[in-house]
Design a protein around this motif. Structure first.
Motif, PDB file in Angstrom:
ATOM      1  N   ALA A 176      -4.469  16.679   3.472  1.00  0.00           N
ATOM      2  CA  ALA A 176      -3.518  15.769   4.106  1.00  0.00           C
ATOM      3  C   ALA A 176      -2.588  16.539   5.045  1.00  0.00           C
ATOM      4  O   ALA A 176      -2.277  16.069   6.147  1.00  0.00           O
ATOM      5  N   GLN A 177      -2.157  17.723   4.630  1.00  0.00           N
ATOM      6  CA  GLN A 177      -1.291  18.553   5.472  1.00  0.00           C
ATOM      7  C   GLN A 177      -1.990  18.911   6.778  1.00  0.00           C
ATOM      8  O   GLN A 177      -1.365  18.924   7.841  1.00  0.00           O
ATOM      9  N   LEU A 178      -3.276  19.184   6.713  1.00  0.00           N
ATOM     10  CA  LEU A 178      -4.038  19.501   7.923  1.00  0.00           C
ATOM     11  C   LEU A 178      -4.000  18.320   8.896  1.00  0.00           C
ATOM     12  O   LEU A 178      -3.786  18.503  10.096  1.00  0.00           O
TER      13      LEU A 178
ATOM     14  N   TRP B 153       6.243  15.873  -1.070  1.00  0.00           N
ATOM     15  CA  TRP B 153       6.553  15.583   0.322  1.00  0.00           C
ATOM     16  C   TRP B 153       5.331  15.008   1.045  1.00  0.00           C
ATOM     17  O   TRP B 153       5.441  13.997   1.761  1.00  0.00           O
ATOM     18  N   VAL B 154       4.172  15.633   0.859  1.00  0.00           N
ATOM     19  CA  VAL B 154       2.949  15.139   1.507  1.00  0.00           C
ATOM     20  C   VAL B 154       2.609  13.750   0.983  1.00  0.00           C
ATOM     21  O   VAL B 154       2.237  12.860   1.761  1.00  0.00           O
TER      22      VAL B 154
ATOM     23  N   LYS C  14       4.657  11.468  -0.026  1.00  0.00           N
ATOM     24  CA  LYS C  14       5.580  10.508   0.601  1.00  0.00           C
ATOM     25  C   LYS C  14       5.113  10.137   2.008  1.00  0.00           C
ATOM     26  O   LYS C  14       5.191   8.975   2.410  1.00  0.00           O
ATOM     27  N   ILE C  15       4.636  11.116   2.737  1.00  0.00           N
ATOM     28  CA  ILE C  15       4.122  10.833   4.081  1.00  0.00           C
ATOM     29  C   ILE C  15       2.883   9.938   4.001  1.00  0.00           C
ATOM     30  O   ILE C  15       2.747   8.974   4.765  1.00  0.00           O
ATOM     31  N   LEU C  16       1.984  10.239   3.063  1.00  0.00           N
ATOM     32  CA  LEU C  16       0.798   9.400   2.877  1.00  0.00           C
ATOM     33  C   LEU C  16       1.195   7.980   2.464  1.00  0.00           C
ATOM     34  O   LEU C  16       0.644   6.996   2.961  1.00  0.00           O
ATOM     35  N   TYR C  17       2.161   7.887   1.576  1.00  0.00           N
ATOM     36  CA  TYR C  17       2.633   6.588   1.103  1.00  0.00           C
ATOM     37  C   TYR C  17       3.194   5.762   2.269  1.00  0.00           C
ATOM     38  O   TYR C  17       2.891   4.572   2.404  1.00  0.00           O
ATOM     39  N   HIS C  18       3.983   6.387   3.127  1.00  0.00           N
ATOM     40  CA  HIS C  18       4.533   5.674   4.282  1.00  0.00           C
ATOM     41  C   HIS C  18       3.434   5.246   5.261  1.00  0.00           C
ATOM     42  O   HIS C  18       3.522   4.180   5.860  1.00  0.00           O
ATOM     43  N   GLU C  19       2.406   6.062   5.363  1.00  0.00           N
ATOM     44  CA  GLU C  19       1.263   5.684   6.208  1.00  0.00           C
ATOM     45  C   GLU C  19       0.555   4.459   5.623  1.00  0.00           C
ATOM     46  O   GLU C  19       0.171   3.539   6.344  1.00  0.00           O
ATOM     47  N   MET C  20       0.405   4.435   4.307  1.00  0.00           N
ATOM     48  CA  MET C  20      -0.211   3.261   3.666  1.00  0.00           C
ATOM     49  C   MET C  20       0.643   2.017   3.871  1.00  0.00           C
ATOM     50  O   MET C  20       0.129   0.941   4.149  1.00  0.00           O
ATOM     51  N   LYS C  21       1.946   2.147   3.735  1.00  0.00           N
ATOM     52  CA  LYS C  21       2.853   1.008   3.911  1.00  0.00           C
ATOM     53  C   LYS C  21       2.768   0.446   5.334  1.00  0.00           C
ATOM     54  O   LYS C  21       2.818  -0.779   5.522  1.00  0.00           O
ATOM     55  N   LYS C  22       2.616   1.325   6.322  1.00  0.00           N
ATOM     56  CA  LYS C  22       2.488   0.857   7.712  1.00  0.00           C
ATOM     57  C   LYS C  22       1.223   0.018   7.892  1.00  0.00           C
ATOM     58  O   LYS C  22       1.209  -0.918   8.684  1.00  0.00           O
ATOM     59  N   ARG C  23       0.187   0.365   7.169  1.00  0.00           N
ATOM     60  CA  ARG C  23      -1.094  -0.317   7.340  1.00  0.00           C
ATOM     61  C   ARG C  23      -1.152  -1.648   6.596  1.00  0.00           C
ATOM     62  O   ARG C  23      -1.914  -2.519   6.956  1.00  0.00           O
ATOM     63  N   TRP C  24      -0.390  -1.758   5.505  1.00  0.00           N
ATOM     64  CA  TRP C  24      -0.457  -2.980   4.709  1.00  0.00           C
ATOM     65  C   TRP C  24       0.863  -3.632   4.690  1.00  0.00           C
ATOM     66  O   TRP C  24       1.454  -4.178   3.962  1.00  0.00           O
TER      67      TRP C  24
END
Length: 185
Positions: A130-132, A172-173, A175-185
């Motif tokens: 995910a960091q990559l 931290w990573v 949280k970023i993934l979670y926010h990306e999921m929230k944007k999509r749904w």
């Protein structure tokens, strides 16, 4: 040809989700890669995850056998490359990159491949993948399946962020993934 792979005898959820995620990251970055995974799953690969693998394979082929011994290998979540060479009869010189969170043979790996040995003390290899994607600013281009897979595996592999190997970087990573999921749904 570069081939993303992990343990030759069986694959666990962290290795699986890391390999699938790395395949998608490398593909988005226009790197030509194949993926080769064991046909034997660890208990962490539940029947529901196995069904998802079948669905994913309909769009992205997963080989069960390396095409030939000349393939350049990108390893994910592999703790000891010397064991891998012994079990799979691979030449260590075929390994061109490693993404891992195990330190058993860190010095040996870094001596062999230098800066392409991405070995970090964190709770899950999926955090590295995910960091990559974050570093290359392509997180928004990853498929829903990969975003969810990286997220869930980071949480489960760190035992809901309670394991002793969990780091603030894992959190931290996630949280970023979670926010990306929230944007999509």
């Amino acid at each position: 040809m570069k081939v993303i792979t992990s343990w030759p005898d069986r694959i666990d959820i962290d290795a699986l989700r890391s390999a699938l995620g790395l395949y998608e990251v490398k593909t988005i970055l226009d790197e030509s890669v194949d993926i080769c995974l064991s046909h034997t799953f660890a208990p962490s690969i539940t029947p529901s995850v196995q069904k998802l693998i079948v669905q994913w394979e309909r769009k992205n082929p997963i080989s069960r056998w390396l095409p030939d011994k000349s393939a350049k290998l990108i390893l994910v979540d592999v703790s000891d490359t010397r064991y891998r060479e012994h079990k799979a009869h691979y030449n260590l010189d075929s390994i061109v990159e490693i993404y891992d969170h195990h330190f058993e043979s860190r010095e040996f790996r870094q001596e062999k491949i230098g800066n392409n040995a991405h070995i970090v003390s964190i709770g899950s290899c999926t955090t590295l993948i995910a960091q990559l994607a974050i570093d290359h600013h392509i997180l928004d281009q990853l498929s829903d399946e990969i975003i969810v897979g990286l997220s869930l595996t980071t949480v489960s592999h760190t035992l809901n962020f309670q394991s002793s190997v969990t780091t603030e970087h894992d959190r931290w990573v996630y949280k970023i993934l979670y926010h990306e999921m929230k944007k999509r749904w």
